[in-house]
Motif scaffolding. Structure first.
Motif: not given
Length: 66
Positions: A21-26, A38-41, A43-49
């Motif tokens: 969560r601390d890596m992302i903002y709106a 509303y989609e933040i939950e 993607i939390i815990g997923k890896k970047l491609g």
């Protein structure tokens, strides 16, 4: 005119890092095809491609579903 928000990264991120969560903002405006707050939950815990620059908007194609 309605301006939607997009999920953006707070700092440069490298491919394979796990999103928190601390890596992302709106931020406004939301370019077409970007993730919305509303989609933040989802993607939390997923890896970047791929690598992302600071302030870049996130898309589903940027997220790896392990």
């Amino acid at each position: 005119m309605l301006q939607r928000r997009a999920l953006c990264v707070t700092k440069p991120l490298v491919k394979g890092c796990v999103l928190s969560r601390d890596m992302i903002y709106a931020l406004r405006p939301a370019p077409y095809g970007t993730l919305q707050p509303y989609e933040i939950e989802d993607i939390i815990g997923k890896k970047l491609g791929r690598d992302l620059a600071e302030g870049e908007s996130l898309k589903w194609s940027d997220v790896i579903d392990d």
